[in-house]
Design a protein around this motif. Sequence first.
Motif, PDB file in Angstrom:
ATOM      1  N   VAL A 118       0.843  -1.223   0.149  1.00  0.00           N
ATOM      2  CA  VAL A 118       0.044  -0.117  -0.050  1.00  0.00           C
ATOM      3  C   VAL A 118       0.890   1.174  -0.225  1.00  0.00           C
ATOM      4  O   VAL A 118       1.667   1.383   0.983  1.00  0.00           O
ATOM      5  CB  VAL A 118      -0.720   0.038   1.262  1.00  0.00           C
ATOM      6  CG1 VAL A 118      -1.730   1.477   1.116  1.00  0.00           C
ATOM      7  CG2 VAL A 118      -2.075  -1.058   1.313  1.00  0.00           C
TER       8      VAL A 118
ATOM      9  N   HIS B  59      -0.127   0.281  -3.950  1.00  0.00           N
ATOM     10  CA  HIS B  59       0.227  -0.940  -4.950  1.00  0.00           C
ATOM     11  C   HIS B  59       0.852  -0.436  -6.054  1.00  0.00           C
ATOM     12  O   HIS B  59       1.180  -1.106  -7.064  1.00  0.00           O
ATOM     13  CB  HIS B  59      -0.597  -1.928  -5.030  1.00  0.00           C
ATOM     14  CG  HIS B  59      -1.964  -1.697  -5.751  1.00  0.00           C
ATOM     15  ND1 HIS B  59      -2.085  -2.004  -7.136  1.00  0.00           N
ATOM     16  CD2 HIS B  59      -2.980  -1.100  -5.478  1.00  0.00           C
ATOM     17  CE1 HIS B  59      -3.250  -1.490  -7.572  1.00  0.00           C
ATOM     18  NE2 HIS B  59      -3.728  -0.944  -6.404  1.00  0.00           N
ATOM     19  N   PHE B  60       0.983   1.270  -6.255  1.00  0.00           N
ATOM     20  CA  PHE B  60       1.622   1.540  -7.449  1.00  0.00           C
ATOM     21  C   PHE B  60       2.120   3.026  -6.820  1.00  0.00           C
ATOM     22  O   PHE B  60       1.557   3.727  -5.931  1.00  0.00           O
ATOM     23  CB  PHE B  60       0.642   1.918  -8.681  1.00  0.00           C
ATOM     24  CG  PHE B  60      -0.773   2.477  -8.184  1.00  0.00           C
ATOM     25  CD1 PHE B  60      -0.909   3.758  -8.255  1.00  0.00           C
ATOM     26  CD2 PHE B  60      -1.770   1.616  -7.606  1.00  0.00           C
ATOM     27  CE1 PHE B  60      -2.175   4.237  -7.689  1.00  0.00           C
ATOM     28  CE2 PHE B  60      -3.070   2.168  -7.546  1.00  0.00           C
ATOM     29  CZ  PHE B  60      -3.015   3.598  -7.421  1.00  0.00           C
TER      30      PHE B  60
ATOM     31  N   ARG C 227       2.061   6.858  -6.661  1.00  0.00           N
ATOM     32  CA  ARG C 227       0.886   7.599  -7.038  1.00  0.00           C
ATOM     33  C   ARG C 227       1.167   9.250  -6.416  1.00  0.00           C
ATOM     34  O   ARG C 227       1.901   9.440  -5.732  1.00  0.00           O
ATOM     35  CB  ARG C 227      -0.482   7.031  -6.411  1.00  0.00           C
ATOM     36  CG  ARG C 227      -0.299   7.163  -4.792  1.00  0.00           C
ATOM     37  CD  ARG C 227      -1.781   6.459  -4.461  1.00  0.00           C
ATOM     38  NE  ARG C 227      -1.861   6.352  -2.812  1.00  0.00           N
ATOM     39  CZ  ARG C 227      -2.485   5.791  -2.263  1.00  0.00           C
ATOM     40  NH1 ARG C 227      -3.557   5.012  -2.843  1.00  0.00           N
ATOM     41  NH2 ARG C 227      -2.658   5.588  -1.030  1.00  0.00           N
TER      42      ARG C 227
ATOM     43  N   PRO D 238       0.092  12.244  -4.384  1.00  0.00           N
ATOM     44  CA  PRO D 238      -0.651  12.258  -3.056  1.00  0.00           C
ATOM     45  C   PRO D 238      -1.348  14.015  -3.011  1.00  0.00           C
ATOM     46  O   PRO D 238      -1.962  14.125  -2.127  1.00  0.00           O
ATOM     47  CB  PRO D 238       0.413  12.678  -1.782  1.00  0.00           C
ATOM     48  CG  PRO D 238       1.695  13.140  -2.843  1.00  0.00           C
ATOM     49  CD  PRO D 238       1.553  12.636  -4.328  1.00  0.00           C
TER      50      PRO D 238
ATOM     51  N   GLY E  50      -7.857   6.532 -10.773  1.00  0.00           N
ATOM     52  CA  GLY E  50      -8.254   5.409 -11.074  1.00  0.00           C
ATOM     53  C   GLY E  50      -8.087   5.432 -12.686  1.00  0.00           C
ATOM     54  O   GLY E  50      -8.361   4.359 -13.245  1.00  0.00           O
TER      55      GLY E  50
ATOM     56  N   LEU F 170      -5.368   5.653 -16.262  1.00  0.00           N
ATOM     57  CA  LEU F 170      -4.009   5.600 -16.402  1.00  0.00           C
ATOM     58  C   LEU F 170      -3.496   6.441 -17.678  1.00  0.00           C
ATOM     59  O   LEU F 170      -4.489   6.533 -18.684  1.00  0.00           O
ATOM     60  CB  LEU F 170      -3.759   4.148 -16.887  1.00  0.00           C
ATOM     61  CG  LEU F 170      -3.969   3.188 -15.486  1.00  0.00           C
ATOM     62  CD1 LEU F 170      -3.779   1.639 -16.161  1.00  0.00           C
ATOM     63  CD2 LEU F 170      -2.920   3.307 -14.667  1.00  0.00           C
TER      64      LEU F 170
ATOM     65  N   GLY G 150      -4.325  10.684  -5.892  1.00  0.00           N
ATOM     66  CA  GLY G 150      -4.429   9.245  -5.926  1.00  0.00           C
ATOM     67  C   GLY G 150      -4.233   8.601  -7.211  1.00  0.00           C
ATOM     68  O   GLY G 150      -4.243   7.514  -7.295  1.00  0.00           O
TER      69      GLY G 150
ATOM     70  N   GLN H 231      -2.170   7.119 -10.514  1.00  0.00           N
ATOM     71  CA  GLN H 231      -1.013   6.624 -10.670  1.00  0.00           C
ATOM     72  C   GLN H 231      -0.053   7.518 -11.524  1.00  0.00           C
ATOM     73  O   GLN H 231      -0.392   8.113 -12.564  1.00  0.00           O
ATOM     74  CB  GLN H 231      -1.116   5.275 -11.566  1.00  0.00           C
ATOM     75  CG  GLN H 231       0.313   4.554 -11.576  1.00  0.00           C
ATOM     76  CD  GLN H 231      -0.190   2.909 -11.955  1.00  0.00           C
ATOM     77  OE1 GLN H 231      -1.059   2.434 -11.852  1.00  0.00           O
ATOM     78  NE2 GLN H 231       0.753   2.474 -12.838  1.00  0.00           N
TER      79      GLN H 231
ATOM     80  N   SER I 147       4.016   9.429  -3.674  1.00  0.00           N
ATOM     81  CA  SER I 147       3.693   8.377  -2.514  1.00  0.00           C
ATOM     82  C   SER I 147       4.112   7.039  -3.298  1.00  0.00           C
ATOM     83  O   SER I 147       3.750   6.635  -4.355  1.00  0.00           O
ATOM     84  CB  SER I 147       2.247   8.210  -2.429  1.00  0.00           C
ATOM     85  OG  SER I 147       1.983   9.384  -1.422  1.00  0.00           O
TER      86      SER I 147
ATOM     87  N   GLU J 282       5.049   2.344   0.380  1.00  0.00           N
ATOM     88  CA  GLU J 282       5.287   3.200   1.421  1.00  0.00           C
ATOM     89  C   GLU J 282       4.569   2.942   2.783  1.00  0.00           C
ATOM     90  O   GLU J 282       4.938   3.256   3.758  1.00  0.00           O
ATOM     91  CB  GLU J 282       4.984   4.535   0.910  1.00  0.00           C
ATOM     92  CG  GLU J 282       5.479   5.923   1.701  1.00  0.00           C
ATOM     93  CD  GLU J 282       5.281   7.041   0.880  1.00  0.00           C
ATOM     94  OE1 GLU J 282       6.093   7.305   0.133  1.00  0.00           O
ATOM     95  OE2 GLU J 282       4.151   7.660   1.247  1.00  0.00           O
ATOM     96  N   ASP J 283       3.331   2.682   2.892  1.00  0.00           N
ATOM     97  CA  ASP J 283       2.559   2.623   3.843  1.00  0.00           C
ATOM     98  C   ASP J 283       2.544   1.306   4.563  1.00  0.00           C
ATOM     99  O   ASP J 283       2.353   1.112   5.705  1.00  0.00           O
ATOM    100  CB  ASP J 283       1.007   3.005   3.798  1.00  0.00           C
ATOM    101  CG  ASP J 283       0.754   4.537   3.110  1.00  0.00           C
ATOM    102  OD1 ASP J 283       1.910   5.113   3.117  1.00  0.00           O
ATOM    103  OD2 ASP J 283      -0.506   4.709   2.586  1.00  0.00           O
TER     104      ASP J 283
ATOM    105  N   THR K 273     -13.708   6.988  -9.770  1.00  0.00           N
ATOM    106  CA  THR K 273     -13.417   5.909 -10.647  1.00  0.00           C
ATOM    107  C   THR K 273     -12.222   5.038 -10.377  1.00  0.00           C
ATOM    108  O   THR K 273     -12.350   3.877 -10.725  1.00  0.00           O
ATOM    109  CB  THR K 273     -12.981   6.942 -11.705  1.00  0.00           C
ATOM    110  OG1 THR K 273     -14.264   7.582 -12.227  1.00  0.00           O
ATOM    111  CG2 THR K 273     -12.681   5.935 -12.917  1.00  0.00           C
ATOM    112  N   GLU K 274     -11.540   5.447  -9.313  1.00  0.00           N
ATOM    113  CA  GLU K 274     -10.389   4.477  -8.763  1.00  0.00           C
ATOM    114  C   GLU K 274     -10.788   3.456  -8.102  1.00  0.00           C
ATOM    115  O   GLU K 274     -10.000   2.440  -7.716  1.00  0.00           O
ATOM    116  CB  GLU K 274      -9.322   5.266  -8.067  1.00  0.00           C
ATOM    117  CG  GLU K 274      -9.799   5.755  -6.761  1.00  0.00           C
ATOM    118  CD  GLU K 274     -10.608   6.881  -6.786  1.00  0.00           C
ATOM    119  OE1 GLU K 274     -11.338   7.329  -7.613  1.00  0.00           O
ATOM    120  OE2 GLU K 274     -10.547   7.705  -5.541  1.00  0.00           O
TER     121      GLU K 274
ATOM    122  N   GLY L 175      -3.627   1.373 -10.917  1.00  0.00           N
ATOM    123  CA  GLY L 175      -4.130   2.569 -10.679  1.00  0.00           C
ATOM    124  C   GLY L 175      -5.379   2.690  -9.931  1.00  0.00           C
ATOM    125  O   GLY L 175      -5.739   4.003  -9.549  1.00  0.00           O
ATOM    126  N   LYS L 176      -5.920   1.446  -9.724  1.00  0.00           N
ATOM    127  CA  LYS L 176      -7.036   1.675  -8.845  1.00  0.00           C
ATOM    128  C   LYS L 176      -6.911   1.089  -7.375  1.00  0.00           C
ATOM    129  O   LYS L 176      -6.051   0.087  -7.135  1.00  0.00           O
ATOM    130  CB  LYS L 176      -8.329   0.697  -9.542  1.00  0.00           C
ATOM    131  CG  LYS L 176      -8.411   1.044 -10.922  1.00  0.00           C
ATOM    132  CD  LYS L 176      -9.904   0.544 -11.493  1.00  0.00           C
ATOM    133  CE  LYS L 176     -10.023   1.532 -12.696  1.00  0.00           C
ATOM    134  NZ  LYS L 176     -11.539   1.496 -13.014  1.00  0.00           N
TER     135      LYS L 176
END
Lengths: 421, 421
Positions: A49, A51-52, A54, A56, A87, A89, A105, A107, A145, A149-150, B195-196, B207-208
């Motif tokens: 988390v 998982h890509f 992103r 912030p 959400g 890409l 949020g 990616q 992020s 990282e989390d 949407t994410e 991305g989600k």
Amino acid sequence: MLERRNPIKIGEAVRKVMEYRQEGKSEYVSILESGGRYLSEDLRATSDVPHFDRAPYDGYAIRSQDTSAASQSTPVEFEVVDHIGAGMLSDKTLGPFQAVRIMTGAQMPKGADSVVMLELAGAQEQGSKKTMTVKKVHKKGENVSYKGEDAKEGQVLVRKGTLINPGVQAMLATFGYAEVPVARKPVVGLYATGTELLDVGEPLQPGKIRNSNSYMISAQIQRAGAEVRYFGQLQDDFDTCFEAVREAVKDVDLFITTGGVSVGDFDYLPQIYEKLGAEVLFNKVAMRPGSVTTVAQLDGKLMFGLSGNPSACYVGFELFARPVIRTMLFSERPHLRKEQARLDADFPKANPFTRFVRSSLSAEAGRLVVVPSGLDKSNIIMSLAGANSLMVLPGGSRGFERGMEVDVLLLEDQEGSLWPW
Amino acid sequence: MLERRNPIKIGEAVRKVMEYRQEGKSEYVSILESGGRYLSEDLRATSDVPHFDRAPYDGYAIRSQDTSAASQSTPVEFEVVDHIGAGMLSDKTLGPFQAVRIMTGAQMPKGADSVVMLELAGAQEQGSKKTMTVKKVHKKGENVSYKGEDAKEGQVLVRKGTLINPGVQAMLATFGYAEVPVARKPVVGLYATGTELLDVGEPLQPGKIRNSNSYMISAQIQRAGAEVRYFGQLQDDFDTCFEAVREAVKDVDLFITTGGVSVGDFDYLPQIYEKLGAEVLFNKVAMRPGSVTTVAQLDGKLMFGLSGNPSACYVGFELFARPVIRTMLFSERPHLRKEQARLDADFPKANPFTRFVRSSLSAEAGRLVVVPSGLDKSNIIMSLAGANSLMVLPGGSRGFERGMEVDVLLLEDQEGSLWPW
């Protein structure tokens, strides 16, 4: 002939009960029904988390190296080549002096390693051409992020035995636990005994009182995290009681009765335990209220004979039955949580037995303070409603006075304690 | 063009929301289903407690005047004329030097005004004749629980708005409340937007992320005492969102959305409120996390636009939605309870906005101590699971350091506060 009983210390009594504690069993429930249940396995991260990588913040994803010459006087211009929300890409790979408008949020696009915050970017639009300017050097990784990282995949995030609260539910959802492993609720059988008992719907009669203990204990059983199987009320008649108890005890994990454990002439529980072949672990505890609390075991199954006195019944449940239930809910801290507090009342009279006083615990300027929640006659149920704790006044030759530090056991608490005695 | 919003102070924001609070409604439920609900009326004693004079101990009921000459050297003998347990009545009226063997809780026989404790009475039996001796003067009323001693008929025992805990259930049963007046649970509608968002059962996609907010907020709604009506997830599409929100808001008491309230390009809630004709009470609060929290009212019905960020979402619910729910549950202290605690961490960086840090509050030797429950990045849900409180760090030009006293808002608490701001 008056039966003589030898009182044992409270810690010794709890220890004897805990020798017959049982392990919990696990079952799966939908995440929607998992609130208020207890995890039966450690909760592990099933993915990183985030998982890509992103963003912030809302802003522009860029290549940080392109800002090396940027300053207030020499803004650097970027071409805005794409625009993505969370959400979505981007299919772009950033080239020199290219940027992607990006929302919180979303990616990070390929090639980007930094985000310019929206408030710090000057945006321009000329026909179909969109640009933005940056007036500050950005470092690699600035406002990004990073994946993992989390939390790292496989990491234990919450220990088994934890109550599933709103935060734990958020984590379960994040990690895709549509079905959640929780402790099966122990089933606690309950009979109230006493010829004096009327049902809650009945009008009062001379010499009789309404049965309040079974409602109270049912609520305590549920608060502890177990399920109640209430069998009803029994008159003080040996044969009826014996048959009823013998049947009821078969189908439950623990068995509780209220009343009938004292040395009075109509107190049949001691004889019932004997005829059942149950081993009485103790029948007198050096505590008030609840000194006649009796616990027995039959083929390893615990039978709690709580006093018919509401206060004694209440305390007996919390001290003896609750830790057994919490153990079956995978808790490693199954006993009531103990804290220290400043006593704000006087108890001048000494008592040879340890007293558990129904109390209201609060804080004043960051210090815990405890007062009795009502008159402390043991037959008064009034004080139970306002009680959030039990004050512990050790037995001995002295009284207690305002200003002293005393131990307090918390009733409305999930943390518990390892061993408060 | 970046929208400019004017942040208002947190207390001012809560005040604006509370202007649209609604009164609670009452309904009756069986006492068996009343646990965990809130009383919608004051709980009054429907009779005296006890409702007859009774024996608080096992012993012998006597006329105290007959013991006036009793002493260690001159025991007084009584004839035992009857034998009653709790719930039984004696048909005897005591004459001089007569006694009735009586068990705890039994009604005092006619003529008796005192009880000799079993341990202090010497019992003899000769054939059918039973006697007992007393070696001590007994006063009138000694060892008698008098009618009305614990509670008087008509007396208010528990205030409306109180959570029905085990002690309150005992009182309800005692006073014959087979049906209990409780607050109807407010119905809170909930939509997650973004949407994410993937559902909890779906595998991760680039991305989600999985939708955790709706599970978290549902649990928070239930913890606050209300009922959730979850409508599902919405994509970031204006027309879809508008229609969905317009329909959903009709059938609920309060309406909550998560996500879509920021100034990002796919944040449609502000436009939805506008098109619905709702009045926006505020759209920026001087707090972190959750500064973009937006609250609107439509024909007096509150619509909470919480941030899509889990931490901000969590805090926004507790500060703004919870007090409205608790008011509908008849609470006079609907806000989170505030206490002071010693800070056991450093926050060197100043922040112009008031920070709410997810925290773990505990006690050390009777003093409240608070530490952050995790890393305090606003996008980290990990810290939510261990949080039992929110530490309040007022906005300003200074940081905070270990040892300082700070305000803390309690999350798992029933007491609440009148106004913590």
